[in-house]
Design a protein around this motif. Structure first.
Motif, mmCIF file in Angstrom:
data_model
loop_
_atom_site.group_PDB
_atom_site.id
_atom_site.type_symbol
_atom_site.label_atom_id
_atom_site.label_comp_id
_atom_site.label_asym_id
_atom_site.label_seq_id
_atom_site.Cartn_x
_atom_site.Cartn_y
_atom_site.Cartn_z
ATOM 1 N N LEU A 281 0.394 -1.076 0.199
ATOM 2 C CA LEU A 281 0.128 0.032 -0.337
ATOM 3 C C LEU A 281 0.305 1.199 0.137
ATOM 4 C CD1 LEU A 281 -2.784 1.076 0.607
ATOM 5 C CD2 LEU A 281 -2.292 1.686 3.285
ATOM 6 N N LYS A 282 0.865 1.909 -0.503
ATOM 7 C CA LYS A 282 1.206 3.381 -1.504
ATOM 8 C C LYS A 282 0.325 4.677 -0.317
ATOM 9 C CE LYS A 282 1.077 3.751 -5.327
ATOM 10 N NZ LYS A 282 0.722 3.700 -6.712
ATOM 11 N N THR A 283 1.711 4.390 1.269
ATOM 12 C CA THR A 283 0.503 5.939 2.143
ATOM 13 C C THR A 283 2.147 6.830 2.267
ATOM 14 O OG1 THR A 283 2.367 4.371 4.011
ATOM 15 C CG2 THR A 283 0.410 3.563 3.027
ATOM 16 N N LEU A 284 1.568 8.119 2.693
ATOM 17 C CA LEU A 284 2.444 9.434 3.176
ATOM 18 C C LEU A 284 3.777 9.131 3.489
ATOM 19 C CD1 LEU A 284 1.334 12.456 3.673
ATOM 20 C CD2 LEU A 284 1.718 11.810 1.706
ATOM 21 N N ARG A 285 4.015 7.498 4.316
ATOM 22 C CA ARG A 285 4.503 7.021 5.439
ATOM 23 C C ARG A 285 5.248 5.833 4.893
ATOM 24 N NH1 ARG A 285 4.236 8.999 10.612
ATOM 25 N NH2 ARG A 285 2.522 10.357 10.803
ATOM 26 N N GLY A 286 5.409 5.383 3.187
ATOM 27 C CA GLY A 286 6.964 4.606 2.431
ATOM 28 C C GLY A 286 5.459 3.736 2.442
ATOM 29 N N LEU A 287 6.171 2.236 1.851
ATOM 30 C CA LEU A 287 5.225 1.460 1.166
ATOM 31 C C LEU A 287 5.251 0.157 2.295
ATOM 32 C CD1 LEU A 287 6.938 0.825 -1.616
ATOM 33 C CD2 LEU A 287 5.064 1.591 -2.096
ATOM 34 N N GLU A 288 3.645 0.252 2.400
ATOM 35 C CA GLU A 288 2.904 -1.102 3.366
ATOM 36 C C GLU A 288 2.465 -2.323 3.499
ATOM 37 O OE1 GLU A 288 0.445 0.986 6.579
ATOM 38 O OE2 GLU A 288 2.591 3.001 6.655
ATOM 39 N N PRO A 289 3.253 -3.369 3.658
ATOM 40 C CA PRO A 289 2.668 -4.580 3.303
ATOM 41 C C PRO A 289 1.291 -4.895 3.202
ATOM 42 C CG PRO A 289 4.566 -4.660 5.180
ATOM 43 C CD PRO A 289 4.233 -3.332 4.742
ATOM 44 N N VAL A 290 0.999 -5.322 2.272
ATOM 45 C CA VAL A 290 -0.252 -6.000 1.963
ATOM 46 C C VAL A 290 -1.049 -7.547 1.826
ATOM 47 C CG1 VAL A 290 -3.114 -5.528 1.049
ATOM 48 C CG2 VAL A 290 -1.807 -3.820 1.508
ATOM 49 N N HIS A 291 -1.567 -8.630 2.833
ATOM 50 C CA HIS A 291 -2.060 -9.327 2.643
ATOM 51 C C HIS A 291 -3.303 -9.887 2.434
ATOM 52 C CE1 HIS A 291 1.414 -7.559 6.178
ATOM 53 N NE2 HIS A 291 1.650 -9.077 5.149
ATOM 54 N N VAL A 292 -4.079 -8.996 2.831
ATOM 55 C CA VAL A 292 -5.427 -9.450 2.180
ATOM 56 C C VAL A 292 -5.862 -8.633 1.574
ATOM 57 C CG1 VAL A 292 -7.621 -10.651 2.770
ATOM 58 C CG2 VAL A 292 -5.924 -11.008 4.286
ATOM 59 N N VAL A 293 -6.797 -8.546 0.073
ATOM 60 C CA VAL A 293 -7.830 -7.950 -0.431
ATOM 61 C C VAL A 293 -9.047 -8.378 -0.715
ATOM 62 C CG1 VAL A 293 -7.517 -6.610 -2.551
ATOM 63 C CG2 VAL A 293 -5.906 -7.493 -2.175
ATOM 64 N N LEU A 294 -9.858 -7.728 -0.316
ATOM 65 C CA LEU A 294 -11.265 -7.482 0.058
ATOM 66 C C LEU A 294 -11.549 -7.089 -0.966
ATOM 67 C CD1 LEU A 294 -13.874 -9.315 0.833
ATOM 68 C CD2 LEU A 294 -14.007 -7.393 2.338
ATOM 69 N N ARG A 295 -12.192 -7.595 -2.749
ATOM 70 C CA ARG A 295 -11.964 -6.941 -3.630
ATOM 71 C C ARG A 295 -13.572 -6.883 -3.502
ATOM 72 N NH1 ARG A 295 -12.920 -9.887 -8.683
ATOM 73 N NH2 ARG A 295 -13.179 -12.376 -7.540
ATOM 74 N N ARG A 296 -13.534 -5.458 -4.123
ATOM 75 C CA ARG A 296 -14.914 -5.492 -4.912
ATOM 76 C C ARG A 296 -14.486 -4.625 -6.398
ATOM 77 N NH1 ARG A 296 -19.750 -3.851 -2.213
ATOM 78 N NH2 ARG A 296 -20.765 -3.598 -4.127
ATOM 79 N N LEU A 297 -13.743 -5.478 -7.186
ATOM 80 C CA LEU A 297 -13.445 -5.896 -8.856
ATOM 81 C C LEU A 297 -14.219 -7.114 -9.120
ATOM 82 C CD1 LEU A 297 -9.596 -4.253 -8.944
ATOM 83 C CD2 LEU A 297 -12.174 -2.745 -9.806
ATOM 84 N N ASP A 298 -14.715 -7.004 -10.141
ATOM 85 C CA ASP A 298 -15.190 -8.637 -11.061
ATOM 86 C C ASP A 298 -13.604 -8.537 -11.409
ATOM 87 O OD1 ASP A 298 -17.592 -8.371 -10.605
ATOM 88 O OD2 ASP A 298 -17.506 -7.424 -12.546
ATOM 89 N N ASP A 299 -13.930 -10.334 -11.228
ATOM 90 C CA ASP A 299 -11.861 -10.636 -11.683
ATOM 91 C C ASP A 299 -11.208 -9.938 -13.084
ATOM 92 O OD1 ASP A 299 -12.932 -12.035 -10.526
ATOM 93 O OD2 ASP A 299 -13.425 -14.120 -11.380
ATOM 94 N N SER A 300 -12.260 -9.903 -14.196
ATOM 95 C CA SER A 300 -11.152 -9.186 -15.250
ATOM 96 C C SER A 300 -10.759 -7.742 -15.157
ATOM 97 C CB SER A 300 -11.674 -9.174 -16.181
ATOM 98 O OG SER A 300 -13.394 -8.108 -15.918
ATOM 99 N N PHE A 301 -10.659 -7.211 -14.730
ATOM 100 C CA PHE A 301 -9.961 -5.969 -13.827
ATOM 101 C C PHE A 301 -9.529 -5.710 -12.981
ATOM 102 C CE2 PHE A 301 -14.380 -4.590 -15.587
ATOM 103 C CZ PHE A 301 -14.259 -4.043 -16.518
ATOM 104 N N CYS A 302 -9.273 -6.785 -12.472
ATOM 105 C CA CYS A 302 -8.007 -7.124 -11.321
ATOM 106 C C CYS A 302 -6.958 -6.533 -11.210
ATOM 107 C CB CYS A 302 -7.961 -7.802 -10.637
ATOM 108 S SG CYS A 302 -9.775 -8.117 -8.970
ATOM 109 N N ASP A 303 -6.414 -7.131 -12.819
ATOM 110 C CA ASP A 303 -4.513 -7.265 -13.021
ATOM 111 C C ASP A 303 -4.724 -6.787 -14.679
ATOM 112 O OD1 ASP A 303 -2.122 -7.567 -13.244
ATOM 113 O OD2 ASP A 303 -1.582 -9.367 -12.335
ATOM 114 N N PRO A 304 -4.162 -6.338 -15.564
ATOM 115 C CA PRO A 304 -4.009 -5.334 -16.097
ATOM 116 C C PRO A 304 -2.913 -5.997 -16.838
ATOM 117 C CG PRO A 304 -3.171 -3.672 -15.021
ATOM 118 C CD PRO A 304 -4.087 -4.636 -13.753
ATOM 119 N N LEU A 305 -2.216 -6.616 -16.100
ATOM 120 C CA LEU A 305 -0.934 -7.498 -16.583
ATOM 121 C C LEU A 305 -1.502 -8.825 -17.444
ATOM 122 C CD1 LEU A 305 2.197 -6.341 -17.294
ATOM 123 C CD2 LEU A 305 2.528 -7.781 -14.769
ATOM 124 N N GLU A 306 -2.400 -9.244 -16.410
ATOM 125 C CA GLU A 306 -2.566 -10.814 -16.925
ATOM 126 C C GLU A 306 -3.558 -11.449 -17.512
ATOM 127 O OE1 GLU A 306 -0.721 -14.222 -14.932
ATOM 128 O OE2 GLU A 306 0.364 -13.034 -13.508
#
Length: 873
Positions: free
Chosen positions: A309-334
């Motif tokens: 997670l990009k924050t003002l205090r730096g990059l903070e690790p994220v371990h869980v994503v509770l998503r409200r995006l449909d599958d196809s929108f989640c990763d533009p790379l793949e």
């Protein structure tokens, strides 16, 4: 003496008074019984053939028939005022929705894209027996769908090999993700949340109409509805023993943390599509309730297969994503390369086992209505038991001969697309004319693999309070099954009820539908669990701070800049129009100064006539620029940009702050009549005066009503960078054109700095350069003085997070007013060229621009972040 003399009691409910007139001998009757009887008499008739929830039977169109016992009890417990108080409660409900800012974005309605959330006064009551059937059936279905996903992606694909599911419905569906094949999510839990849309048929049986397993919506609205309605009917809520919801939300969070690769101390984010999502309000609301961070895709980044997670205090690790995006929108790379909503590399981080995504990616094909017809056999094969909660009869036309018989009686069916890319919307055949049916038959025969037939069922009718009377609306109930991470499922005791508009049989919030709370009546003890954390100890608060994401900080930064820019450009436009309409001859130097000011602020286009050559044409260009769409810069563009930045950080702004910004963006600066007739400066000035008042209110909200956290500091820094550059350029132009040496130029400069009264109080009418520069450059008590601006800017920056050396490097870019001295600033040659002043202003402006770029690089883009991430990685 044989008659009654009836004196009305003060504030006596009309329902009780009516009963007294009808039967004087019962003047001591229970008001609750009277209201229940009145409800029975006033309840609207339900269309024949629909299940009547109020009366608990299929309707024959009759009225005055008995209500179910639980509805009788509900009306007995209406509380003081009975039916007469419902109008006031309705107003309380609407006011609370307005105060809470509960909205729903209606993309189909350009005229009212943001609409207040609609919720009915009455809840839907579900008795214990019905809920037992629903709960058991929904939990079984969630387990079945989870088992199907496990078999398809990581198992032996028995469902495909044995023909339990046609491969074309799975591997030919855009929701099937080959990139996920072979990867098993933690605990083999594919679905953390499964949602099912239910409708009760004329036979009283609840059936599944749809299932949502990618990113089910509604949990936030459901919670908001519960809070709103339970407060309006506290006696009924308590005495009917309505089961509470908090334990289910607690289970969701406990399961996510139990399965998280980061353990119990993991950071959980709710991944939102952003403010333009139709359900953005509930996403903000749910994130707050669960105590997790709301994040857009641009808030997150993948570095070395780990999510941050990009924050003002730096990059903070994220371990869980509770998503409200449909599958196809989640990763533009793949997945979908044109997605601007997801996180590039998210799938790789998932496969590496560093992040849990809930729900797991790849479940999209299960939302196809065609799958419903295959679930009975799948349940018997995979779970070894019959399906407890039936679906509406459903047929996939891709199987040869299957749909021939239904097509002969097409009006009994609903035609649904197999997936969203099929090119048509679900259509109720009974709503069409007979002459339209042949075209649909031809369409099905032409491409049967894209078509699903689902039997039409009249939706149940629920009681609603509409136009001060009891009415009935078609409704559908959405329930939620939540995984416990160990193979078990809990169905949240309640749900989100969606109701159709008056006379409709299709529920859609996008098309004017409403909602209700759902009360599950329990015969057991009510669960009093809460999501409130234990009391905080003083030592817990030592390092407690609100997380400010880099995206939020960047939008706050630009909110500040555009607020200042809009205020400056509005003031400049007013000053200019007043000067041009005055009797004074401005002179060539002042005209050059004002012309340069207006071009620098974007009030006119570069190719517009100059003020010196064509004063009237110049004025017309300024006035014309107040109309939307006339040119890219200027006041209108600044206001629109201000509004856009505000929508991105809506959850951080108070209600009044948001309202003032909405007023600014909606304000018509130039009336339509002025556009048709001669463009008149007087009308434009009136609009600018209104805008100035609104912008002053926005400034007040930002100054006095926002918490002084890191996000607010970025907003303030943005304002002061903008003020420094705008006023610095204006002051420089006043000296470069020599307009400052004229009376009119001197006074216009003071007006632009909003310092006229202060100058006159200090120096009366002495129009001299030294006192002018002292007030506009060095005065640390004048908020428009460049010295005050620079001093405040440096103070805000000193409190930003980061290493001391980094902040020192940033401060070195900001101008330091301690280095400015009045004798040097006043030094000039015989041509009135103030070289030291020009140098100071140039260096200050260039330093402010470099500072802006460096803030963006360090705090927003994290271009140098890999060496300074947080969290131990």
């Amino acid at each position: 003496m044989g008659g009654w003399v009836l004196t009305p009691r003060p504030f006596m409910p009309q329902c009780l008074m009516a009963s007294l007139f009808q039967n004087p001998s019962q003047d001591h009757a229970d008001p609750g019984d009277e209201c229940a009887a009145l409800a029975r008499d006033l309840a609207a008739s339900v269309l024949p053939g629909h299940w009547d929830e109020l009366r608990g039977r299929v309707s024959d169109g009759a009225t005055g028939t008995p209500l179910t016992p639980m509805w009788e009890q509900f009306f007995r417990l209406l509380g003081p005022g009975g039916f007469d108080a419902l109008g006031a409660r309705q107003q309380q409900l609407l006011q609370q929705i307005h105060d809470d800012g509960v909205t729903y974005n209606v993309h189909a309605d350009a005229a009212q894209a943001v609409r207040a959330w609609s919720v009915d006064l009455f809840p839907l009551l579900i008795d214990a027996a019905a809920w037992k059937q629903i709960s058991a059936g929904a939990a079984q279905r969630a387990a079945l769908l989870n088992a199907i996903l496990a078999d398809i992606y990581t198992g032996a694909q028995r469902t495909l090999k044995e023909g339990l599911l046609p491969p074309a419905l799975v591997q030919g569906h855009p929701g099937y993700l080959r990139a996920v094949h072979g990867h098993a999510p933690p605990g083999n839990v594919w679905l953390h949340i499964a949602a099912f849309d239910l409708a009760r048929g004329p036979d009283g049986v609840w059936r599944v109409v749809n299932q949502r397993v990618q990113a089910p919506s509604g949990l936030g609205y459901l919670l908001e509805n519960r809070i709103l309605i339970s407060r309006l009917f506290p006696d009924a809520f308590t005495q009917l023993k309505v089961q509470r919801l908090a334990a289910s939300y607690r289970l969701l969070m406990d399961t996510l943390l139990r399965l998280s690769p980061g353990g119990s101390g993991s950071r959980v984010v709710l991944l939102t599509p952003g403010p333009y999502s139709e359900t953005y309000f509930e996403q903000v609301y749910l994130a707050r309730y669960l105590g997790i961070t709301l994040a857009e895709g641009s808030d997150l980044t993948v570095r070395e297969d780990r999510l941050y997670l990009k924050t003002l205090r730096g990059l903070e690790p994220v371990h869980v994503v509770l998503r409200r995006l449909d599958d196809s929108f989640c990763d533009p790379l793949e997945l979908r390369p044109d997605s601007m909503l997801g996180v590039a590399g998210l799938l790789q981080a998932v496969r590496a086992g560093h992040v849990l995504v809930a729900n797991a990616l790849g479940a999209g094909f299960l939302e196809s209505p065609a799958v419903q017809g295959f679930l009975p056999k799948l349940c018997e094969t995979l779970l070894g038991e019959p399906l407890k909660l039936p679906s509406l009869p459903t047929w996939w036309c891709g199987e040869p001969g299957v749909c021939d018989a239904p097509l002969d009686d097409l009006r009994s069916w609903v035609i649904k697309p197999v997936h969203a890319d099929c090119g048509f919307e679900p259509t109720v055949m009974a709503s069409l004319d007979y002459g339209q049916l042949p075209a649909w038959r031809e369409r099905v025969h032409a491409d049967p693999a894209r078509v699903t037939l689902q039997q039409y069922q009249p939706l149940p009718q629920v009681p609603v309070w509409s136009d001060d009377r009891l009415a009935a609306r078609a409704a559908m109930l959405r329930v939620y099954a939540l995984s416990d991470g160990q193979g078990g499922w809990r169905v949240l005791p309640g749900g989100l009820v969606r109701t159709a508009p008056r006379g409709g049989n299709t529920v859609s919030m996008q098309r004017g539908g409403s909602s209700q709370d759902a009360w599950v009546i329990t015969g057991d003890a009510v669960d009093d669990s809460t999501l409130l954390p234990p009391p905080m100890r003083p030592q817990d608060l030592v390092n407690h701070h609100r997380v400010v994401t880099s995206r939020a900080a960047e939008n706050l930064f630009w909110l500040g800049r555009y607020s200042e820019r809009a205020e400056y450009s509005a003031r400049l436009a007013r000053i200019t129009l007043r000067a041009l309409s005055g009797d004074d001859d401005l002179g060539p130097a002042v005209r050059d100064m004002v012309d340069s000011w207006c071009r620098q602020a974007g009030l006119i286009e570069p190719e517009s006539p100059s003020l010196s050559d064509n004063p009237h044409g110049f004025e017309r260009c300024i006035v014309r620029g107040l109309t939307p769409g006339q040119h890219a810069g200027g006041i209108v563009q600044n206001i629109q940009a201000l509004g856009f930045a505000a929508t991105q950080v809506r959850e951080r702004l108070g209600g009044d702050h948001r309202q003032w910004i909405a007023s600014a963006t909606a304000l018509e600066l130039l009336p339509a009549a002025a556009r048709r007739d001669e463009l008149q400066a007087a009308q434009a000035l009136r609009g600018l005066e209104q805008l100035t008042e609104i912008l002053s209110a926005i400034t007040g909200a930002q100054t006095d009503r926002m918490t002084r956290d890191d996000g607010w500091r970025l907003l303030s820094i943005g304002r002061h960078i903008e003020r420094l550059t705008l006023l610095g350029e204006a002051l420089s132009l006043a000296f470069r054109t020599n307009a400052v040496h004229t009376d009119s130029g001197f006074n216009l400069l003071l007006a632009l700095f909003d310092s006229t009264i202060t100058y006159r109080a200090l120096y009366q009418k002495r129009l001299e350069i030294p006192p002018l520069l002292d007030l506009l450059m060095l005065d640390r008590e004048n908020p428009r003085a460049l010295g005050w601006v620079a001093q405040t800017l440096r103070a805000r920056m000193a409190k930003l997070p980061g290493e001391a050396a980094d902040k020192e490097a940033l401060l070195a870019l900001a101008p330091d007013p301690d280095d400015w001295h009045l004798p040097e600033l006043c030094t000039h040659n015989q041509d009135s060229h103030y070289a030291w002043l020009e140098l100071t202003l140039t260096q200050s402006i260039e330093g402010a621009w470099r500072l802006s770029d460096e803030i963006s690089r360090r705090y927003f883009a994290h271009a140098n972040a890999p060496d300074r991430t947080l969290g131990g990685y």
